[in-house]
Design an enzyme around this catalytic site. Structure first.
Site, short mmCIF file in Angstrom:
data_model
loop_
_atom_site.label_atom_id
_atom_site.label_comp_id
_atom_site.label_asym_id
_atom_site.label_seq_id
_atom_site.Cartn_x
_atom_site.Cartn_y
_atom_site.Cartn_z
N ARG A 1 -10.41 -11.41 1.68
CA ARG A 1 -11.18 -12.32 0.31
C ARG A 1 -10.64 -14.01 0.71
O ARG A 1 -11.15 -15.20 1.38
CB ARG A 1 -11.32 -12.25 -0.28
N LYS B 1 0.73 -0.92 -0.15
CA LYS B 1 0.01 0.22 -0.25
C LYS B 1 0.99 0.82 0.13
O LYS B 1 1.95 1.06 0.15
CB LYS B 1 -0.51 -0.07 1.10
#
Ligand code: BES
Ligand code: MN
Ligand code: ZN
Length: 486
Positions: free
Chosen positions: A345, A271
């Site tokens: 996920r 990130k």
């Protein structure tokens, strides 16, 4: 904080009385009674526009000569006959903000003066007690100035008669405070093993059963997808399972599953640096599951409820998963990990498969899953997805009662093709469009055997900026949802 109900102001003993003052019209009965006891000062202050009664406006009236209380706190409730949830929350937050710093031990809140649009007296008691209590939350343990934050208030009295509503409100606030505390803890303290230790602590405090699946156990079970997320980290991953058994033996449980990424750097798909500290909040789904477990343990409803947390730290390192890597999930499906930052996920899918063994009545997962959900819904509504209409309606109803908003999002099969991969059964990202939907679509591939819903709380679990902090959402919604199952 000791919370209790009182019926009549004339019999209550308190150092401080909180009176609600409308901007127009007659004073409500409880406020009028206080007004009489302070020689009409409340009406006078309003008539002379010194205190206008705007929503959440406050004024402290110290009573040098009166002996029925040491002071009265005036709190404005505006000119509408009934408050919206948003206005009421502001009003109660203002009450808490004012009284927590005052030197009074007992405070009586003349809350019979509050009417909320579409809400029963019981709902108002539950919400007022929850919000008041939540207003006293402080993040403690890391600042020299912590001692100054200690409140003198030891007892809060709320006007009304529904004890059950008060108990629900306080238990919800306790659960929400637990969730906020876990959320606010930094990543170097709140690790996957720290979360595991919190589960063991709950097991000692309440009689719940806890199972901790460590990496070798998960390896045996074939939970490679979950394990792939922690590969770059020195912190071991855990699947944490807590069973609250208040129902009939053998009765299938309702399951809540929380995303517990204790820090999300993005992994090799690193990130950007700005605001990366906020990724300590990437375990707020797990925190809400812990908070709900605490609230349920306090309320002791007659149902079976299993809380599951998929805990890992997402770090880049020489051992980290790389974009393009293919892993086999516990379900047997393979996943091409095109972006290691879509890690939520990956931990959830194996946990969802593991949960099948409980033959659950329902499964709700809660996750700070996508930035796209923040773009879509901001910080007002959590995104809700479901493969079952009844479950969706129950969650909506609970959300309404708890004033903890959700907005249902679509799961049309047309979106599923965005997850096609050239090299594996599924890709872990679905491209730039509808990012929150495709994340939910990914999860839906692992939930075919039970009624399932997914809450994307990326926008609602914490506030950024100057008032940075975990919100405790959606503990209130989840607690109400479970209570409605009894
Ligand atoms: N934890 C983040 C989601 C997130 C981002 C929550 C910002 C709150 C604020 C999640 O793991 C993530 O990084 N998602 C990616 C998915 C993308 C790579 C498909 C995202 O939303 O950018
Ligand atoms: Mn991520
Ligand atoms: Zn994440």
């Amino acid at each position: 904080m000791n919370m209790a109900l009182f019926d009549r102001l004339s019999t209550v003993q308190a150092d401080l009385l909180v009176a609600f003052v409308p901007a127009e019209g007659a004073l409500p009965e409880s406020t009028a009674w206080i007004d009489e006891n302070v020689a009409g000062q409340i009406s006078q202050l309003r008539d002379t526009a010194v205190f206008k009664g705007g929503v959440a406006q406050t004024l402290l009236l110290p009573l040098m000569t009166q002996d029925f209380a040491q002071a009265v706190l005036l709190v404005g409730i505006g000119k509408d006959a009934e408050l919206s949830d948003m206005q009421a929350r502001k009003v109660i937050a203002a009450v808490a903000a004012q009284i927590k710093g005052l030197p009074y031990e007992s405070v009586a809140v003349a809350s019979a003066a509050l009417t909320l649009k579409g809400r029963s007296e019981s709902d108002i008691i539950a919400l007022v007690s929850q919000w008041l209590n939540e207003g006293f939350y402080n993040f403690l343990g890391f600042k020299e100035s912590d001692a100054e934050k200690a409140t003198k208030v030891a007892s809060l009295l709320i006007q009304g008669s529904d004890e059950t509503a008060l108990t629900i409100g306080t238990a919800t606030a306790n659960g929400s405070a637990f969730a906020r505390q876990l959320g606010n803890l930094p990543g170097n303290v709140c690790t996957p093993s720290y979360l595991a230790s919190k589960a063991q602590q709950l097991a000692e405090e309440f009689s719940i059963d806890v199972e901790l699946l460590d990496e070798s156990k998960m390896d045996e079970l074939g939970m490679n997808c979950l394990l792939s997320v922690g590969h770059g980290s020195d912190q071991p991953s855990y699947l944490i399972v807590m069973h609250y058994r208040g129902g009939e033996e053998g009765d299938a449980p309702h399951v809540l599953l929380g995303k517990g990424i204790t820090f999300d750097t993005g992994g090799i798909s690193l990130k950007p640096g700005a605001k990366m500290d906020e990724m300590k909040y990437d375990m707020c789904g797990a925190a809400s599951v812990f908070g709900t477990m605490k609230a349920i343990c306090e309320l002791k409803p007659k149902l079976n409820f299993t809380a599951v947390v998929a805990a890992a730290e997402n770090m880049p390192s020489a051992r980290a998963t790389k974009p393009g890597d293919i892993v086999k999930t516990m379900s047997g499906k393979t996943v091409e990990i095109l972006n290691t930052d879509a890690e939520g996920r990956l931990v959830l899918c194996d946990a969802l498969s593991y949960i099948e063994r409980f033959e659950p009545k329902s499964v709700v997962d809660i996750a700070t899953l996508t930035g796209a959900c923040v773009v879509a819904l901001g910080s007002v509504n959590s995104g809700m997805y479901a493969n079952n209409d009844d479950l969706a309606s129950e969650l909506k109803a609970a959300s309404q009662t708890a004033a903890d908003k959700v907005w249902q999002m679509p799961l049309d099969e047309e979106y599923q093709q965005q997850l096609d991969s050239n090299f594996a059964d599924i890709a872990n990202i679905g491209g730039p469009e509808a990012g929150s939907v495709t994340a939910a679509c990914f999860l839906s591939r692992f939930t075919e055997s039970y009624p399932w819903a997914h809450l994307d709380i990326a926008g609602t679990a914490w506030t950024g900026g100057a008032s940075k902090g975990a919100s405790g959402r959606p503990v209130a919604l989840l607690t109400r949802y479970l209570l409605a199952k009894v």
